[in-house]
Design a protein around this motif. Structure first.
Motif, mmCIF file in Angstrom:
data_model
loop_
_atom_site.group_PDB
_atom_site.id
_atom_site.type_symbol
_atom_site.label_atom_id
_atom_site.label_comp_id
_atom_site.label_asym_id
_atom_site.label_seq_id
_atom_site.Cartn_x
_atom_site.Cartn_y
_atom_site.Cartn_z
ATOM 1 N N THR A 1 -1.594 8.638 4.340
ATOM 2 C CA THR A 1 -2.961 8.506 4.111
ATOM 3 C C THR A 1 -3.682 10.071 3.974
ATOM 4 O OG1 THR A 1 -3.470 6.574 5.388
ATOM 5 C CG2 THR A 1 -5.203 8.205 5.467
ATOM 6 N N VAL B 1 -5.579 -2.811 8.497
ATOM 7 C CA VAL B 1 -6.008 -1.314 8.801
ATOM 8 C C VAL B 1 -5.156 -0.786 9.969
ATOM 9 C CG1 VAL B 1 -7.811 0.362 9.432
ATOM 10 C CG2 VAL B 1 -8.602 -1.675 8.193
ATOM 11 N N GLY B 2 -4.530 0.390 9.511
ATOM 12 C CA GLY B 2 -3.789 1.055 10.527
ATOM 13 C C GLY B 2 -4.187 2.431 10.440
ATOM 14 N N SER B 3 -3.928 3.343 9.506
ATOM 15 C CA SER B 3 -4.182 4.729 9.548
ATOM 16 C C SER B 3 -5.704 4.818 8.892
ATOM 17 C CB SER B 3 -3.251 5.651 9.106
ATOM 18 O OG SER B 3 -3.071 5.319 7.809
ATOM 19 N N ALA B 4 -6.109 3.695 8.261
ATOM 20 C CA ALA B 4 -7.470 3.668 7.623
ATOM 21 C C ALA B 4 -7.430 4.332 5.904
ATOM 22 C CB ALA B 4 -8.441 4.410 8.236
ATOM 23 N N GLY B 5 -6.213 4.698 5.498
ATOM 24 C CA GLY B 5 -6.131 5.134 4.097
ATOM 25 C C GLY B 5 -6.573 3.905 3.119
ATOM 26 N N THR B 6 -5.829 2.648 3.278
ATOM 27 C CA THR B 6 -6.024 1.445 2.369
ATOM 28 C C THR B 6 -7.643 1.213 2.425
ATOM 29 O OG1 THR B 6 -3.953 1.062 3.060
ATOM 30 C CG2 THR B 6 -4.981 -0.493 1.991
ATOM 31 N N TYR C 1 1.192 -6.399 10.042
ATOM 32 C CA TYR C 1 -0.351 -5.852 9.264
ATOM 33 C C TYR C 1 -0.606 -7.118 8.696
ATOM 34 C CZ TYR C 1 1.403 -0.825 10.092
ATOM 35 O OH TYR C 1 1.657 0.224 10.712
ATOM 36 N N THR D 1 -0.462 -6.052 2.093
ATOM 37 C CA THR D 1 0.087 -4.687 1.758
ATOM 38 C C THR D 1 1.310 -4.425 1.987
ATOM 39 O OG1 THR D 1 -0.613 -4.803 4.128
ATOM 40 C CG2 THR D 1 -2.132 -3.564 2.716
ATOM 41 N N GLY D 2 2.284 -5.539 1.845
ATOM 42 C CA GLY D 2 3.721 -5.366 1.771
ATOM 43 C C GLY D 2 4.279 -5.047 3.262
ATOM 44 N N GLY D 3 5.180 -4.145 3.141
ATOM 45 C CA GLY D 3 5.840 -3.835 4.429
ATOM 46 C C GLY D 3 6.692 -4.888 5.125
ATOM 47 N N LYS E 1 -0.335 4.577 -2.213
ATOM 48 C CA LYS E 1 -0.659 5.729 -1.281
ATOM 49 C C LYS E 1 0.268 6.989 -1.629
ATOM 50 C CE LYS E 1 -1.291 4.053 2.906
ATOM 51 N NZ LYS E 1 -1.651 4.280 4.659
ATOM 52 N N ASN F 1 0.927 -1.302 0.066
ATOM 53 C CA ASN F 1 -0.058 0.039 -0.005
ATOM 54 C C ASN F 1 0.823 1.266 0.123
ATOM 55 O OD1 ASN F 1 1.073 -0.279 2.642
ATOM 56 N ND2 ASN F 1 -1.084 0.265 3.436
ATOM 57 N N LYS F 2 2.148 1.138 0.152
ATOM 58 C CA LYS F 2 3.117 2.457 0.222
ATOM 59 C C LYS F 2 3.207 2.967 -1.149
ATOM 60 C CE LYS F 2 3.123 1.554 3.992
ATOM 61 N NZ LYS F 2 2.187 2.148 4.526
ATOM 62 N N ASN G 1 7.048 1.706 7.732
ATOM 63 C CA ASN G 1 7.213 1.349 6.441
ATOM 64 C C ASN G 1 6.976 2.398 5.509
ATOM 65 O OD1 ASN G 1 7.528 -1.498 6.794
ATOM 66 N ND2 ASN G 1 5.166 -1.623 7.452
HETATM 67 C C1 PLP Z 1 2.486 -2.882 5.677
HETATM 68 C C2 PLP Z 1 1.380 -2.109 5.818
HETATM 69 N N1 PLP Z 1 0.180 -2.715 5.771
HETATM 70 C C3 PLP Z 1 -1.018 -2.136 6.056
HETATM 71 C C4 PLP Z 1 -0.867 -0.727 6.750
HETATM 72 C C5 PLP Z 1 -2.283 -0.216 7.057
HETATM 73 O O1 PLP Z 1 -2.582 0.836 5.854
HETATM 74 P P1 PLP Z 1 -3.594 1.952 6.500
HETATM 75 O O2 PLP Z 1 -2.590 2.786 7.307
HETATM 76 O O3 PLP Z 1 -3.716 2.702 5.154
HETATM 77 O O4 PLP Z 1 -4.633 1.635 7.230
HETATM 78 C C6 PLP Z 1 0.340 -0.415 6.816
HETATM 79 C C7 PLP Z 1 0.336 1.095 7.272
HETATM 80 O O5 PLP Z 1 0.103 2.033 6.680
HETATM 81 C C8 PLP Z 1 1.668 -0.676 6.497
HETATM 82 O O6 PLP Z 1 2.581 -0.375 6.748
#
Ligand code: PLP
Length: 311
Positions: free
Chosen positions: A143, A171-176, A257, A285-287, A41, A37-38, A66
């Motif tokens: 985000t 979900v972390g900051s909710a952008g994805t 994540y 979402t990688g990382g 975004k 998702n990096k 990340n």
């Molecule tokens: C690898 C990874 N997956 C998922 C997320 C969560 O995504 P989001 O912050 O858009 O909810 C993050 C943080 O941004 C992340 O680094």
């Protein structure tokens, strides 16, 4: 920069038992460094910075972020300066994440936790903008509305790749998740696995990020009980279970994540959440660079979790 990612079918005895098909959308393969998702975004944020003649990008993150790691490399590739406002003390500069970010040219500015809490406040941001006059300021985790636009492309790709019923994302900051919801237009349920403990504000955050959409987007659900103890927390048993799943499936899900998503998903399958015949897509979402920091802090065992080399 590559723009799309493949899908991989995965197998597990409980998928066969539940009569569901499961695919992983491999955003972890988008780029060795700016993965998951990096890239989704950052894509339009980078494009805006370049199109508007900015000198660089300022953003925010923790010491193992990340987003910070990917941003530094994306800026290097695009001849933009990068400034990271990092929560924590300067000694973190030598860790696996920040040593690479700074080697790619990021100027890491360390701030205490209290200052970091101001990262979304207008007066703090105005001060920062004054200091970095010709820089684009991008929020923590990347985000913003441009992030949603980038993530929306996951849905465009999936629609061409397969017929599916449900999408799951961490979900972390909710952008994805907000980007997925905005592009899907209520066609499929979008399920979010909240990786943070007690972060019930995320529901409002999603609603806020979607508030400029013309229709009421309500075909989504946030699961708050799969955080395994809190952000970046997990037990040795969780890590061992995940390492075995990774080995069986031939895909690496890291435990902060995508691994929490996978373990939460398996629990939902066991609980009979998915109807027989459904096709479920998990967004990877990688990382994976984060694994290096977890190895460094001895939160993961190196015999089960190989170092994720990135150059
Ligand atoms: C690898 C990874 N997956 C998922 C997320 C969560 O995504 P989001 O912050 O858009 O909810 C993050 C943080 O941004 C992340 O680094």
């Amino acid at each position: 920069m590559p723009n799309s990612s493949p899908i991989t079918a995965i197998q597990h005895p409980i998928f066969a038992h539940a009569k569901i098909k499961v695919y992983v959308k491999r955003d972890d393969l988008i780029h060795p460094i700016i993965s998951g998702n990096k890239w989704r975004k950052l894509k339009y944020n980078i494009a805006l910075a370049k199109a508007s003649g900015k000198t660089g990008i300022v953003s925010f993150g923790g010491a193992y972020s990340n987003h910070i790691h990917a941003l530094s490399y994306a800026c290097k590739l695009n001849q933009l300066n990068a400034v990271g406002i990092i929560r924590g003390e300067p000694h973190y500069l030598s860790n696996a994440t920040l040593s690479q970010a700074s080697s790619w040219g990021m100027d890491c500015q360390f701030v205490d936790r209290l200052t970091y809490k101001h990262r979304n406040q207008a007066d703090y941001l105005a001060q920062l903008q004054k200091k970095y006059a010709n820089y684009l300021i991008v929020p923590e985790g990347g985000t913003n509305q441009l992030a949603l636009k980038g993530v929306a492309e996951v849905i465009t790709e999936l629609d061409q790749q397969l017929d599916y019923d449900t999408i799951i994302t961490p979900v972390g900051s909710a952008g994805t998740i907000s980007g997925l919801i905005s592009a899907d237009d209520n066609r499929h349920p979008i399920l979010g696995i909240n990786v943070l403990k007690g972060a019930h504000y995320l529901k409002e955050e999603i609603e806020h990020l979607l508030s400029n959409q013309t229709q009421n987007l309500n075909n989504w659900q946030l699961f708050n009980d799969f955080h395994l103890g809190g952000y970046a927390k997990f037990s040795n048993d969780d890590a061992n279970t995940l390492a075995k799943i990774n080995q069986q499936m031939g895909i690496t899900f890291e435990p902060v994540y995508s691994g929490k998503m996978m373990l939460g998903f398996l629990t939902l399958v066991e609980q009979g959440y998915f109807e027989a015949g459904q096709t479920v897509v998990l967004l990877h979402t990688g990382g994976l660079q984060g694994i290096n920091g977890l190895l460094e802090r001895k939160k993961l065992a190196s015999d089960q979790w190989p170092w994720q080399l990135v150059q």
